[in-house]
Design a protein around this motif. Structure first.
Motif, mmCIF file in Angstrom:
data_model
loop_
_atom_site.group_PDB
_atom_site.id
_atom_site.type_symbol
_atom_site.label_atom_id
_atom_site.label_comp_id
_atom_site.label_asym_id
_atom_site.label_seq_id
_atom_site.Cartn_x
_atom_site.Cartn_y
_atom_site.Cartn_z
ATOM 1 N N ARG A 1 0.860 -1.191 0.000
ATOM 2 C CA ARG A 1 0.000 0.000 0.000
ATOM 3 C C ARG A 1 0.893 1.238 0.000
ATOM 4 N N LEU A 2 0.548 2.207 -0.849
ATOM 5 C CA LEU A 2 1.268 3.486 -0.923
ATOM 6 C C LEU A 2 0.445 4.568 -0.232
ATOM 7 N N PHE A 3 1.082 5.285 0.698
ATOM 8 C CA PHE A 3 0.490 6.463 1.324
ATOM 9 C C PHE A 3 1.202 7.675 0.723
ATOM 10 N N VAL A 4 0.558 8.292 -0.247
ATOM 11 C CA VAL A 4 1.185 9.411 -0.970
ATOM 12 C C VAL A 4 0.758 10.720 -0.311
ATOM 13 N N GLU A 5 1.728 11.417 0.244
ATOM 14 C CA GLU A 5 1.449 12.709 0.893
ATOM 15 C C GLU A 5 1.256 13.783 -0.176
ATOM 16 N N LEU A 6 0.093 14.427 -0.155
ATOM 17 C CA LEU A 6 -0.200 15.467 -1.143
ATOM 18 C C LEU A 6 0.492 16.771 -0.772
ATOM 19 N N THR A 7 0.714 17.586 -1.788
ATOM 20 C CA THR A 7 1.438 18.842 -1.546
ATOM 21 C C THR A 7 0.659 19.761 -0.627
ATOM 22 N N LEU A 8 -0.658 19.863 -0.823
ATOM 23 C CA LEU A 8 -1.498 20.732 -0.005
ATOM 24 C C LEU A 8 -2.410 19.879 0.875
ATOM 25 N N PRO A 9 -2.541 20.232 2.160
ATOM 26 C CA PRO A 9 -3.411 19.431 3.038
ATOM 27 C C PRO A 9 -4.886 19.539 2.680
ATOM 28 N N ASP A 10 -5.263 20.564 1.921
ATOM 29 C CA ASP A 10 -6.652 20.729 1.505
ATOM 30 C C ASP A 10 -6.900 20.256 0.075
ATOM 31 N N ALA A 11 -5.922 19.598 -0.513
ATOM 32 C CA ALA A 11 -6.069 19.159 -1.905
ATOM 33 C C ALA A 11 -7.159 18.100 -2.019
ATOM 34 N N PRO A 12 -7.971 18.166 -3.080
ATOM 35 C CA PRO A 12 -9.047 17.183 -3.250
ATOM 36 C C PRO A 12 -8.556 15.833 -3.750
#
Length: 267
Positions: free
Chosen positions: A131-142
């Protein structure tokens, strides 16, 4: 207003018993009926003096009374105590001479609440594998941006799972789930929330965190060092995020040096 105990003491000192019989008691003495003159005797007429009236005297300014001076003077053990005759009456408390110590309430120092960093994860699960947990650049990104989608697709293709992103999709996990100051958002709450999400997901053998924000609430392990996510086995590892790779492309090789040997241990 008088307390009940004081009122009873006054009535007892005056010899008054509070008892009124509803019916006549046999053999009880009959109280005499007093006339108005006996109850209120006429006041004596003042004698008229033959001396001439004294001229009016200008009023003198009032001198300070001993009671005021006594009240202003501090009370100490060495001060002489006035002799008070005991006439059987209940002494009244002079509250003006009491010193009330102002006690400041002691409050325990508030423990600092360490809030977890806000983060959003795109979670891609390859059933029974990893499983990959990909951290998005913005915490509010959809969700994944176009660049992030391309980078994750390339990584899954190199790992031998082409079209895995389109086939299995990506679930969004965001912390905190709601922006409410009344709901706990500290590191412990973030840990419990993420572990609950993992427990409800399909089981996998290994987990990779692309980014350290989410991994830091699970373990204090350094980047590239494996830690336990499901149970006691060292089944998870964290490396740099996609945002860090975009700013420094040399971090891609660093991340690949962590992910490749870690996932190859599955076989």
């Amino acid at each position: 207003m008088m307390l009940e105990s004081e009122r009873q003491a006054y009535l007892h000192a005056l010899g008054i018993t509070q008892y009124v019989a509803l019916d006549t008691i046999a053999g009880a003495p009959v109280l005499p009926e007093l006339t108005a003159e006996q109850i209120w005797p006429a006041a004596p007429t003042p004698a008229i003096s033959a001396e001439p009236a004294q001229p009016d005297i200008a009023p003198q300014p009032p001198e300070s009374s001993p009671a005021v001076a006594e009240q202003a003077a501090p009370i100490s053990e060495a001060s002489p105590r006035p002799d008070i005759e005991d006439d059987g009456s209940i002494p009244q408390l002079d509250v003006s001479k009491l010193r009330q110590e102002q006690v400041q309430p002691k409050t325990a120092p508030a423990k600092p609440v360490i809030k977890a960093q806000r983060f959003a994860l795109a979670v891609i699960t390859v059933p029974e594998r990893f499983r990959l947990f990909v951290e998005l650049t913005l915490p509010d990104a959809p969700g994944l941006s176009a660049v992030e989608h391309r980078m994750v697709s390339d990584l899954l293709g190199v790992l031998g799972h082409h079209n895995a992103l389109d086939q299995y999709g990506a679930k969004l996990y965001r912390w905190p789930m709601v922006d409410n100051p009344r709901i706990a958002a500290d590191s412990q709450a973030a840990r419990e929330g993420l572990l609950g999400f993992v427990a409800s997901a399909p089981p996998v053998i290994k987990s990779v965190f692309l980014g350290t924000k989410a991994a830091s609430v699970i373990s204090d392990a350094a980047t590239g060092q494996s830690f336990a996510l499901n149970g006691s086995a060292l089944d998870a590892v964290a490396c740099c995020s996609l945002s860090e790779m975009q700013h420094d492309w040399t971090r891609k090789a660093e991340a690949w040096g962590i992910i490749h040997p870690f996932l190859n241990s599955i076989d």
